[in-house]
Design a protein around this motif. Structure first.
Motif, PDB file in Angstrom:
ATOM      1  N   ILE A 275       0.850  -1.198   0.000  1.00 33.27           N
ATOM      2  CA  ILE A 275       0.000   0.000   0.000  1.00 33.27           C
ATOM      3  C   ILE A 275       0.883   1.245   0.000  1.00 33.27           C
ATOM      4  CG2 ILE A 275      -1.689   1.351   1.320  1.00 33.27           C
ATOM      5  CD1 ILE A 275      -2.985  -1.065  -0.018  1.00 33.27           C
ATOM      6  N   ASP A 276       1.962   1.222   0.790  1.00 33.46           N
ATOM      7  CA  ASP A 276       2.886   2.362   0.801  1.00 33.46           C
ATOM      8  C   ASP A 276       3.500   2.589  -0.579  1.00 33.46           C
ATOM      9  OD1 ASP A 276       2.438   3.021   3.437  1.00 33.46           O
ATOM     10  OD2 ASP A 276       4.146   1.859   4.188  1.00 33.46           O
ATOM     11  N   ARG A 277       3.768   1.496  -1.300  1.00 37.09           N
ATOM     12  CA  ARG A 277       4.344   1.634  -2.641  1.00 37.09           C
ATOM     13  C   ARG A 277       3.357   2.261  -3.627  1.00 37.09           C
ATOM     14  NH1 ARG A 277       7.006  -4.169  -3.128  1.00 37.09           N
ATOM     15  NH2 ARG A 277       8.493  -3.970  -1.441  1.00 37.09           N
ATOM     16  N   LEU A 278       2.069   2.142  -3.330  1.00 41.46           N
ATOM     17  CA  LEU A 278       1.071   2.801  -4.178  1.00 41.46           C
ATOM     18  C   LEU A 278       1.178   4.317  -4.108  1.00 41.46           C
ATOM     19  CD1 LEU A 278      -2.172   0.718  -3.517  1.00 41.46           C
ATOM     20  CD2 LEU A 278      -0.718   0.664  -5.557  1.00 41.46           C
ATOM     21  N   ARG A 279       1.859   4.831  -3.087  1.00 46.76           N
ATOM     22  CA  ARG A 279       2.049   6.271  -2.926  1.00 46.76           C
ATOM     23  C   ARG A 279       3.235   6.792  -3.741  1.00 46.76           C
ATOM     24  NH1 ARG A 279      -1.088   7.163   1.636  1.00 46.76           N
ATOM     25  NH2 ARG A 279      -1.229   5.382   3.022  1.00 46.76           N
ATOM     26  N   SER A 280       3.983   5.908  -4.345  1.00 47.29           N
ATOM     27  CA  SER A 280       5.185   6.295  -5.082  1.00 47.29           C
ATOM     28  C   SER A 280       4.855   7.236  -6.241  1.00 47.29           C
ATOM     29  CB  SER A 280       5.875   5.038  -5.627  1.00 47.29           C
ATOM     30  OG  SER A 280       6.938   5.395  -6.480  1.00 47.29           O
TER      31      SER A 280
ATOM     32  N   GLU B  86      -8.940   6.842   1.573  1.00 50.59           N
ATOM     33  CA  GLU B  86      -7.799   7.777   1.553  1.00 50.59           C
ATOM     34  C   GLU B  86      -8.166   9.077   0.827  1.00 50.59           C
ATOM     35  OE1 GLU B  86      -4.547   7.696   2.581  1.00 50.59           O
ATOM     36  OE2 GLU B  86      -4.664   5.736   3.538  1.00 50.59           O
ATOM     37  N   ARG B  87      -7.509  10.154   1.206  1.00 48.53           N
ATOM     38  CA  ARG B  87      -7.717  11.444   0.523  1.00 48.53           C
ATOM     39  C   ARG B  87      -7.108  11.433  -0.880  1.00 48.53           C
ATOM     40  NH1 ARG B  87      -8.486  16.434   3.864  1.00 48.53           N
ATOM     41  NH2 ARG B  87      -7.781  17.326   1.915  1.00 48.53           N
ATOM     42  N   ASN B  88      -5.999  10.743  -1.024  1.00 49.71           N
ATOM     43  CA  ASN B  88      -5.287  10.703  -2.304  1.00 49.71           C
ATOM     44  C   ASN B  88      -6.102   9.889  -3.311  1.00 49.71           C
ATOM     45  OD1 ASN B  88      -3.564   9.728  -4.429  1.00 49.71           O
ATOM     46  ND2 ASN B  88      -1.796  10.259  -3.184  1.00 49.71           N
ATOM     47  N   TRP B  89      -6.529  10.529  -4.390  1.00 46.53           N
ATOM     48  CA  TRP B  89      -7.384   9.850  -5.363  1.00 46.53           C
ATOM     49  C   TRP B  89      -6.660   8.713  -6.076  1.00 46.53           C
ATOM     50  CZ3 TRP B  89      -6.544   9.382 -10.552  1.00 46.53           C
ATOM     51  CH2 TRP B  89      -5.598  10.233 -11.130  1.00 46.53           C
TER      52      TRP B  89
ATOM     53  N   LEU C 108     -19.196   4.802  -5.470  1.00 47.42           N
ATOM     54  CA  LEU C 108     -19.965   5.240  -6.634  1.00 47.42           C
ATOM     55  C   LEU C 108     -20.233   6.744  -6.590  1.00 47.42           C
ATOM     56  CD1 LEU C 108     -22.590   2.357  -7.058  1.00 47.42           C
ATOM     57  CD2 LEU C 108     -20.569   2.808  -8.477  1.00 47.42           C
ATOM     58  N   CYS C 109     -19.960   7.371  -5.456  1.00 45.49           N
ATOM     59  CA  CYS C 109     -20.110   8.826  -5.301  1.00 45.49           C
ATOM     60  C   CYS C 109     -18.765   9.532  -5.182  1.00 45.49           C
ATOM     61  CB  CYS C 109     -20.941   9.136  -4.058  1.00 45.49           C
ATOM     62  SG  CYS C 109     -22.653   8.709  -4.231  1.00 45.49           S
ATOM     63  N   ASP C 110     -17.692   8.868  -5.496  1.00 49.09           N
ATOM     64  CA  ASP C 110     -16.364   9.471  -5.355  1.00 49.09           C
ATOM     65  C   ASP C 110     -16.270  10.754  -6.182  1.00 49.09           C
ATOM     66  OD1 ASP C 110     -13.521   8.357  -4.252  1.00 49.09           O
ATOM     67  OD2 ASP C 110     -13.237   9.672  -5.987  1.00 49.09           O
ATOM     68  N   ARG C 111     -15.442  11.682  -5.739  1.00 54.07           N
ATOM     69  CA  ARG C 111     -15.238  12.937  -6.462  1.00 54.07           C
ATOM     70  C   ARG C 111     -14.597  12.713  -7.826  1.00 54.07           C
ATOM     71  NH1 ARG C 111     -13.346  13.673  -1.426  1.00 54.07           N
ATOM     72  NH2 ARG C 111     -11.184  13.630  -2.088  1.00 54.07           N
ATOM     73  N   ARG C 112     -13.820  11.666  -7.948  1.00 49.62           N
ATOM     74  CA  ARG C 112     -13.109  11.373  -9.188  1.00 49.62           C
ATOM     75  C   ARG C 112     -13.869  10.360 -10.039  1.00 49.62           C
ATOM     76  NH1 ARG C 112      -8.280  13.981 -10.713  1.00 49.62           N
ATOM     77  NH2 ARG C 112      -7.506  15.014  -8.845  1.00 49.62           N
ATOM     78  N   PHE C 113     -14.082  10.726 -11.292  1.00 50.02           N
ATOM     79  CA  PHE C 113     -14.811   9.844 -12.198  1.00 50.02           C
ATOM     80  C   PHE C 113     -14.145   8.476 -12.317  1.00 50.02           C
ATOM     81  CE2 PHE C 113     -15.259   7.990 -16.421  1.00 50.02           C
ATOM     82  CZ  PHE C 113     -16.634   7.792 -16.453  1.00 50.02           C
TER      83      PHE C 113
END
Length: 190
Positions: free
Chosen positions: A27-32, A62-65, A91-96
């Motif tokens: 999961i931390d590597r997803l932040r790379s 998480e805040r990071n989309w 399904l209501c996320d801010r990002r399409f």
């Protein structure tokens, strides 16, 4: 065409995940900032199967989309029914892109996603959610829902397609949930 790949059993992994590899480290590597690192981490999380699901569900908040996107992508590929309620919320996320992947994951879950979607239809009436729910329910039917489920979902879909979907779809969702509950009771009694 319906993919019949079975979800990994709890604790089961494929050959892509090293036995000593920590899911939290992935999961931390997803932040790379490096795309290749993020891609490899997501692939390994997907390979971890159901063992990664709880952490991926938490990552959907998480805040990071990009993290939410990666979690939704991995969950849509793992296809663990436990992820359905969390994907419904996205399904209501801010990002399409996150909304789209959440819907894709729910469609892949098929009938396991029906009740979580219907329960949220009773509570949410934003056009974003209604559009996502309509896509998911239609997708589940296209993927091969049972005739009984299709019959139950048709009035809900008609309500979602109507002019006053925010008013009528919660009513139809309740009816559908009641029908599904009655069918379940009938099967248990038999």
């Amino acid at each position: 065409m319906m993919n019949t790949t079975r979800p990994a059993a709890a604790g089961e992994t494929s050959g892509n995940l090293k036995p000593d590899e920590d899911i939290d480290a992935l999961i931390d590597r997803l932040r790379s900032a490096d795309y290749a690192t993020r891609l490899e981490a997501r692939r390994r999380l997907t390979a971890a199967g159901s063992a990664a699901v709880p952490v991926l569900i938490a990552t959907l908040r998480e805040r990071n989309w990009r993290l939410r996107w990666a979690a939704a992508k991995a969950l849509s590929e793992i296809r663990d029914p436990l992820s359905a309620p969390a994907l419904v919320h996205r399904l209501c996320d801010r990002r399409f892109g996150v909304r789209w992947l959440a819907g894709t994951g729910l469609i892949a879950l098929g009938e396991h996603a029906v009740e979580p979607v219907l329960r949220q239809l009773r509570r949410r009436s934003s056009s974003t959610f209604l559009n996502g729910a309509e896509r998911v329910l239609k997708g589940i039917i296209r993927q091969g829902a049972t005739p009984e489920t299709e019959e139950t979902l048709r009035p809900v879909i008609a309500a979602l397609e109507g002019l006053e979907a925010h008013l009528t779809s919660p009513i139809e969702a309740k009816r559908a949930l009641d029908q599904l509950g009655e069918r379940r009771k009938g099967r248990q009694a038999a």
